[in-house]
Design a protein around this motif. Structure first.
Motif, PDB file in Angstrom:
ATOM      1  N   ALA A  38       0.835  -1.205   0.000  1.00 37.38           N
ATOM      2  CA  ALA A  38       0.000   0.000   0.000  1.00 37.38           C
ATOM      3  C   ALA A  38       0.868   1.252   0.000  1.00 37.38           C
ATOM      4  CB  ALA A  38      -0.912   0.004   1.224  1.00 37.38           C
ATOM      5  N   THR A  39       0.510   2.231  -0.826  1.00 38.37           N
ATOM      6  CA  THR A  39       1.240   3.493  -0.793  1.00 38.37           C
ATOM      7  C   THR A  39       1.077   4.138   0.574  1.00 38.37           C
ATOM      8  OG1 THR A  39       1.414   5.717  -1.717  1.00 38.37           O
ATOM      9  CG2 THR A  39      -0.732   4.661  -1.842  1.00 38.37           C
ATOM     10  N   PRO A  40       2.152   4.590   1.189  1.00 43.06           N
ATOM     11  CA  PRO A  40       2.040   5.217   2.511  1.00 43.06           C
ATOM     12  C   PRO A  40       1.675   6.693   2.451  1.00 43.06           C
ATOM     13  CG  PRO A  40       4.348   5.016   1.903  1.00 43.06           C
ATOM     14  CD  PRO A  40       3.563   4.392   0.785  1.00 43.06           C
ATOM     15  N   ASP A  41       1.383   7.217   1.274  1.00 40.21           N
ATOM     16  CA  ASP A  41       1.058   8.642   1.145  1.00 40.21           C
ATOM     17  C   ASP A  41      -0.374   8.955   1.551  1.00 40.21           C
ATOM     18  OD1 ASP A  41       3.268  10.102   0.570  1.00 40.21           O
ATOM     19  OD2 ASP A  41       3.037  10.044  -1.591  1.00 40.21           O
ATOM     20  N   VAL A  42      -1.296   8.014   1.296  1.00 36.59           N
ATOM     21  CA  VAL A  42      -2.715   8.280   1.520  1.00 36.59           C
ATOM     22  C   VAL A  42      -3.375   7.047   2.124  1.00 36.59           C
ATOM     23  CG1 VAL A  42      -2.948   9.964  -0.349  1.00 36.59           C
ATOM     24  CG2 VAL A  42      -3.286   7.529  -0.835  1.00 36.59           C
ATOM     25  N   HIS A  43      -4.556   7.269   2.667  1.00 32.99           N
ATOM     26  CA  HIS A  43      -5.394   6.162   3.136  1.00 32.99           C
ATOM     27  C   HIS A  43      -5.667   5.201   1.983  1.00 32.99           C
ATOM     28  CE1 HIS A  43      -9.044   4.087   4.460  1.00 32.99           C
ATOM     29  NE2 HIS A  43      -9.635   4.538   3.361  1.00 32.99           N
ATOM     30  N   VAL A  44      -5.465   3.900   2.220  1.00 31.32           N
ATOM     31  CA  VAL A  44      -5.655   2.887   1.182  1.00 31.32           C
ATOM     32  C   VAL A  44      -6.745   1.912   1.633  1.00 31.32           C
ATOM     33  CG1 VAL A  44      -4.588   1.002  -0.102  1.00 31.32           C
ATOM     34  CG2 VAL A  44      -3.277   3.074   0.391  1.00 31.32           C
ATOM     35  N   PRO A  45      -7.924   1.941   0.992  1.00 33.44           N
ATOM     36  CA  PRO A  45      -9.010   1.050   1.403  1.00 33.44           C
ATOM     37  C   PRO A  45      -8.720  -0.418   1.144  1.00 33.44           C
ATOM     38  CG  PRO A  45      -9.822   2.889   0.079  1.00 33.44           C
ATOM     39  CD  PRO A  45      -8.335   2.883  -0.047  1.00 33.44           C
ATOM     40  N   GLN A  46      -8.097  -0.727   0.011  1.00 32.09           N
ATOM     41  CA  GLN A  46      -7.754  -2.103  -0.306  1.00 32.09           C
ATOM     42  C   GLN A  46      -6.608  -2.098  -1.309  1.00 32.09           C
ATOM     43  OE1 GLN A  46     -11.135  -4.029  -2.183  1.00 32.09           O
ATOM     44  NE2 GLN A  46     -11.897  -2.066  -2.912  1.00 32.09           N
ATOM     45  N   ARG A  47      -5.753  -3.074  -1.184  1.00 37.35           N
ATOM     46  CA  ARG A  47      -4.594  -3.158  -2.063  1.00 37.35           C
ATOM     47  C   ARG A  47      -4.980  -3.784  -3.400  1.00 37.35           C
ATOM     48  NH1 ARG A  47       0.508  -5.234   1.666  1.00 37.35           N
ATOM     49  NH2 ARG A  47       0.212  -3.772   3.386  1.00 37.35           N
ATOM     50  N   SER A  48      -4.267  -3.344  -4.422  1.00 37.68           N
ATOM     51  CA  SER A  48      -4.415  -4.008  -5.715  1.00 37.68           C
ATOM     52  C   SER A  48      -3.697  -5.355  -5.645  1.00 37.68           C
ATOM     53  CB  SER A  48      -3.815  -3.147  -6.822  1.00 37.68           C
ATOM     54  OG  SER A  48      -2.448  -2.891  -6.555  1.00 37.68           O
ATOM     55  N   GLN A  49      -4.064  -6.253  -6.547  1.00 36.37           N
ATOM     56  CA  GLN A  49      -3.387  -7.540  -6.648  1.00 36.37           C
ATOM     57  C   GLN A  49      -2.995  -7.743  -8.098  1.00 36.37           C
ATOM     58  OE1 GLN A  49      -5.426 -10.910  -4.983  1.00 36.37           O
ATOM     59  NE2 GLN A  49      -4.744 -10.393  -2.923  1.00 36.37           N
ATOM     60  N   THR A  50      -1.704  -7.759  -8.345  1.00 37.83           N
ATOM     61  CA  THR A  50      -1.212  -7.914  -9.707  1.00 37.83           C
ATOM     62  C   THR A  50      -0.330  -9.151  -9.791  1.00 37.83           C
ATOM     63  OG1 THR A  50       0.734  -6.533  -9.258  1.00 37.83           O
ATOM     64  CG2 THR A  50      -1.233  -5.430 -10.090  1.00 37.83           C
ATOM     65  N   THR A  51      -0.249  -9.690 -10.984  1.00 37.09           N
ATOM     66  CA  THR A  51       0.692 -10.768 -11.276  1.00 37.09           C
ATOM     67  C   THR A  51       1.545 -10.280 -12.433  1.00 37.09           C
ATOM     68  OG1 THR A  51      -0.886 -12.447 -10.561  1.00 37.09           O
ATOM     69  CG2 THR A  51       0.946 -13.185 -11.937  1.00 37.09           C
ATOM     70  N   VAL A  52       2.784  -9.929 -12.138  1.00 41.66           N
ATOM     71  CA  VAL A  52       3.668  -9.326 -13.136  1.00 41.66           C
ATOM     72  C   VAL A  52       5.017 -10.028 -13.107  1.00 41.66           C
ATOM     73  CG1 VAL A  52       2.539  -7.076 -13.069  1.00 41.66           C
ATOM     74  CG2 VAL A  52       4.389  -7.557 -11.471  1.00 41.66           C
ATOM     75  N   PRO A  53       5.764  -9.984 -14.208  1.00 44.81           N
ATOM     76  CA  PRO A  53       7.051 -10.693 -14.270  1.00 44.81           C
ATOM     77  C   PRO A  53       8.037 -10.265 -13.193  1.00 44.81           C
ATOM     78  CG  PRO A  53       6.360  -9.994 -16.455  1.00 44.81           C
ATOM     79  CD  PRO A  53       5.417  -9.355 -15.493  1.00 44.81           C
ATOM     80  N   GLN A  54       7.960  -8.995 -12.771  1.00 42.75           N
ATOM     81  CA  GLN A  54       8.927  -8.516 -11.785  1.00 42.75           C
ATOM     82  C   GLN A  54       8.886  -9.329 -10.496  1.00 42.75           C
ATOM     83  OE1 GLN A  54       7.044  -6.738 -13.703  1.00 42.75           O
ATOM     84  NE2 GLN A  54       7.906  -4.752 -14.251  1.00 42.75           N
ATOM     85  N   GLN A  55       7.713  -9.858 -10.161  1.00 39.66           N
ATOM     86  CA  GLN A  55       7.604 -10.625  -8.927  1.00 39.66           C
ATOM     87  C   GLN A  55       8.427 -11.906  -9.012  1.00 39.66           C
ATOM     88  OE1 GLN A  55       3.364 -10.874  -8.980  1.00 39.66           O
ATOM     89  NE2 GLN A  55       3.068  -8.883  -8.009  1.00 39.66           N
ATOM     90  N   GLY A  56       8.310 -12.614 -10.133  1.00 37.95           N
ATOM     91  CA  GLY A  56       9.116 -13.816 -10.298  1.00 37.95           C
ATOM     92  C   GLY A  56      10.596 -13.512 -10.396  1.00 37.95           C
TER      93      GLY A  56
END
Length: 890
Positions: A614-632
């Motif tokens: 979650a970005t720490p700049d603002v209130h975040v109601p729910q996180r996004s969920q992504t599947t991207v190559p960078q994670q692997g």
């Protein structure tokens, strides 16, 4: 502007901004330059709509509506500017604008003051910047999201208070009428009965209950954020008690790690970070931020009633003024936000956002510049809340640096027209949000008014507080919220498909003393929660989004749980509770739970971003969920991950092949391996080094060592621990470092420490046998100091070249070096006993004997990564950690 004119202006704006609930415009994001409109996580905002709302609409409201709207006492030129069709239709002189054609638009002719007979507004020309904005707006098509109404008839939907009176989220909390259960549902929770009945209406049923292993893993993740061990799963599997599930739930709720899990979730709500963000030249650190995080952990662990939990964060200065019980630290919810270059109005706006969206599900920031477009929140409401924080100071220091205190002299509460501090509007009474208390408005009269605000928020009579909280908790546990927009319960938000579940939980939550643990216990005991998560074609065809809750949701680990699971699987997890924040992305890598990670608001590390933190700049109601190559790629190449593997691999290797494979599966996946899986892993383990991919030829490392300049021995090589400002150095941002002094190495430059054991070493490791040559130039560019000494040493003990350079440069060439795979060539630089003015430049190339091929280039191949080839056992452990079974909960 007179007070009467201001009242008229507000009246016009309220009427002109009427809500047409049949229209679903895109939601509006944070506007720039302090002009805030509706912020809501949801559909993206059309930039042209955003431009109208931030640049055009406020000017029309402030400078035009008084004479050109439905409420004008004398409609000038029979022209109305309070709706898109009215503007296009125009008045006695014709259409006010022609979309896409600036030159043919009378509106531009009027505000440009080019025609002496047509100059608007009559009391003074608009600033040129605003005129340019109108020209751009018309050239871009004059996009106007305002609803059209018949100017001769009142709009039946205009009274937002009347609409709010019927809105599902604003109804008083009451115990909802339960559905009568059938005989087979006699012992079911009423929520399960209601869910089952809703499914039956669509000829569907609940899914079967998940197996024990799945439920254990699900509960450990949801309640602790940690995976269960193999032994813990086996203990549950062998538990013959009829109450095994309830016993497991109760045990986990008492775990010391429950508070950590809930605290990290709440930290998204309140935009926690350990520093202020960009603040120019002042100290950017919140040195004591961790005390707020630790307060959260204690509060959730002790099951502090949620109403008290909120009160301490809002008015801890009144409830524990000397911090005797540590509750004053709770005010970090308000004071640990971004500092906006110390713009007080933006800081206050940020606090209002956290309180209204985070606690109440109200997007009140919309009313900073104009009455809320959709919900019954007025500018008077907004500036009442703003005044409560504007009239509170941050004294800093003891008893808590995070506290707020009321100012002794309170100023008047005034509306700021268009949100402009230099354009004050009328004074308004200081009251809590009016539509929540329509019959008995809450006057905020005690000093700043934060006391009455806190009482109104944490009141059982408030219809939103409990609903918003139980919806958040449900979403965290179930993987999707009952109300899709957890921080927006406004008039555009539809009632949830399973509203009985929401209202039943909210009612029960308040009646049972605002206990979060009891709330969670009820949710996880539900048959609805315990369902399998497997796909069902029949149900998917009818309810693809699973709004009716026909199965459990398959959940992936969030970043914190995933990193903790890696540490847990490799036996490195530090389970100590509480304490200061620790950096986790730079070596030496911390083994602390991720809830204790240092959160840098200004420069959030890429590792966090890659895994949807979650970005720490603002209130975040729910996180996004992504599947991207960078994670692997992170899992394949991250030095942090690779640093965890060695101990696990060594222990597996020590046990022998088959026992070692069993050990890996039990540690990483918390289960026994199958015969097929053992065969696959054994095939990898049995492979010898020649079958593995070759190590990269250009393998550089950067460190300090002890140099004996006479014998040419290099001993005790240690990698410089931190990559900072494009260079390898010690752990401190500002040198000298207590361990390595001024030692650093960049792509081209370096600096040694004072002593010989702080000699900087740029080390190259050969991947292949061969005869090589070394070419380079050593420079000491300063005209001060006693210079530096450079040494080239093979295999840590054979000195093949040494040069001293003072205020100049010298070539560093070796014509022939014989190496075998794994041999090292060290380029060591020491200070000659005086490290002042010892910045040096040493670029080197390692080439084949005939110089036809470059093997390594110290500048081009400089890297911020510490690379090494993984052993076969490390590769086996890494492969298991890359599986969906490890990363997903079900």
């Amino acid at each position: 502007m007179t007070a009467g004119a201001a009242d008229l202006l507000r009246s016009i704006r309220r009427r002109s901004d009427n809500l047409d609930v049949g229209i679903q415009p895109s939601r509006i994001g944070l506007a720039l330059l302090g002009m805030i409109t509706c912020f809501s996580v949801g559909k993206g905002q059309d930039p042209k709509v955003d431009f109208f709302e931030t640049k055009i609409r406020p000017v029309l409201v402030e400078r035009c509506y008084e004479c050109h709207s439905a409420q004008a006492s004398d409609l000038g030129g029979q022209l109305r500017l309070d709706g898109p069709s009215a503007m296009r239709q125009g008045g006695s002189m014709g259409a006010a604008l022609v979309p896409g054609t600036v030159d043919q638009s009378l509106l531009i002719r009027a505000i440009d003051y080019g025609d002496a007979n047509l100059q608007m507004p009559p009391d003074g020309k608009l600033p040129q910047e605003q005129i340019d904005d109108f020209k751009r707006w018309i050239a871009d098509g004059a996009i106007d999201p305002r609803p059209d109404t018949d100017p001769g008839k009142p709009d039946p939907k205009a009274d937002r208070m009347a609409i709010a009176a019927k809105h599902w989220a604003y109804q008083p909390l009451e115990q909802p009428a339960a559905t009568v259960p059938s005989s087979e549902m006699a012992d079911w929770d009423p929520i399960d009965v209601s869910v089952a009945r809703k499914l039956q209406e669509k000829q569907l049923t609940l899914s079967e209950e998940a197996d024990r292993r799945t439920l254990v893993k699900r509960l450990y993740y949801d309640l602790l954020g940690l995976p269960p061990t193999f032994a813990e799963i086996e203990a549950v599997a062998n538990n013959t008690s009829a109450n095994w599930y309830a016993e497991l739930v109760d045990g986990l709720l008492q775990s010391p790690h429950f508070g950590e899990r809930m605290a990290r979730r709440w930290m998204d709500v309140v935009r926690y970070a350990d520093n202020k963000g960009y603040v120019f030249q002042e100290d950017r650190e919140y040195a004591h931020a961790y005390r707020y995080r630790d307060w959260l952990i204690r509060s959730f662990q002790q099951d502090l009633p949620y109403d008290q939990f909120l009160r301490f964060q809002l008015i801890g200065d009144r409830l524990d003024p000397q911090n005797a019980a540590g509750h004053l630290d709770a005010m970090g919810m308000l004071t640990l936000g971004r500092r906006f270059l110390n713009n007080k109005h933006d800081i206050v706006d940020d606090r209002i956002d956290v309180v209204t969206r985070g606690l109440l599900g109200i997007t009140a920031n919309c009313a900073r510049c104009h009455d809320h477009k959709f919900d019954p929140v007025s500018m008077a409401d907004y500036y009442s809340l703003a005044s409560a924080y504007m009239e509170s100071d941050e004294p800093g220091g003891d008893p808590s640096p995070m506290r707020l205190v009321d100012r002794p002299d309170q100023g008047a509460t005034r509306i700021l027209l268009r949100g402009n501090p230099g354009n004050q509007g009328p004074e308004v009474p200081r009251r809590f949000i009016s539509f929540l208390q329509p019959e008995s408005p809450v006057d905020m009269k005690t000093a700043s008014g934060r006391l009455e605000m806190a009482d109104a928020i944490a009141s059982p009579r408030n219809p939103l507080t409990a609903r918003v909280w139980v919806n958040r908790v449900w979403g965290w546990l179930y993987g999707s919220h009952l109300v899709d927009s957890p921080s927006d319960f406004g008039l555009r938000t539809e009632a949830p498909a399973q509203q009985f579940a929401l209202d039943s939980l909210a009612w029960d939550f308040v009646q049972k003393g605002w206990s979060t643990k009891q709330l969670i216990r009820r949710i996880v005991m539900l048959k609805t929660y315990r369902q399998r998560s497997e796909h069902r074609e029949d149900a998917f065809a009818i309810d693809p989004e699973n709004r009716l809750l026909w199965r459990s949701n398959r959940k992936r680990m969030d970043f914190e749980s995933f990193r903790d699971a890696l540490l847990h699987a490799t036996g490195r997890l530090d389970r100590a509770v509480g304490g200061k924040s620790a950096p986790i992305t730079t070596p030496p890598f911390s083994n602390r739970r991720t809830v204790y990670a240092y959160i840098d608001r200004q420069n959030l590390p890429q590792l966090f971003r890659s895994f949807d933190f979650a970005t720490p700049d603002v209130h975040v109601p729910q996180r996004s969920q992504t599947t991207v190559p960078q994670q692997g790629l992170v899992l394949f190449n991250s030095e942090m991950v690779m640093s965890m593997l060695e101990g696990l691999a060594n222990e597996a290797s020590r046990r022998g092949r088959d026992a070692g494979i069993d050990y890996l599966f039990e540690q990483v996946l918390a289960r026994r391996c199958t015969d097929q899986e053992r065969s696959w892993v054994a095939e990898l383990i049995d492979a010898n080094d020649l079958q593995l991919p070759p190590a990269p030829e250009n393998q550089w490392s950067y460190g300090v060592a002890t140099l004996d300049p006479e014998s040419g021995r290099v001993e005790g090589f240690q990698s410089l621990p931190r990559f900072h400002n494009n260079r390898w150095q010690g752990m401190k941002d500002d040198l000298p470092d207590p361990d390595s002094d001024w030692a650093l190495l960049s792509a081209t430059h370096g600096h040694p420490g004072l002593r010989l054991d702080q000699t900087v070493v740029r080390r190259w490791t050969a991947a292949l046998d061969g005869k090589l040559r070394v070419r380079g130039v050593l420079k000491h560019p300063s005209d001060q100091g006693n210079g530096v000494r450079g040494s080239i040493i093979i295999r840590g003990s054979e000195k093949v070249g040494q040069w001293t350079v003072v205020h100049g440069e010298t070539e560093t060439q070796i014509d022939e070096v014989q190496v075998q795979a794994g041999d090292t060539i060290d380029f060591a630089t020491d200070s000659l006993g005086d490290s002042s003015n010892d910045t040096f430049e040493w670029k080197v190339r390692i080439v084949s004997n005939d110089e036809s091929r470059v093997r390594a280039n110290s500048e081009k191949h400089f890297t911020s990564q510490k690379t090494r080839a993984l052993s076969v056992w490390e590769q086996a452990a890494q492969a298991l950690m890359l599986t969906n079974e490890f990363c997903f909960i079900d």
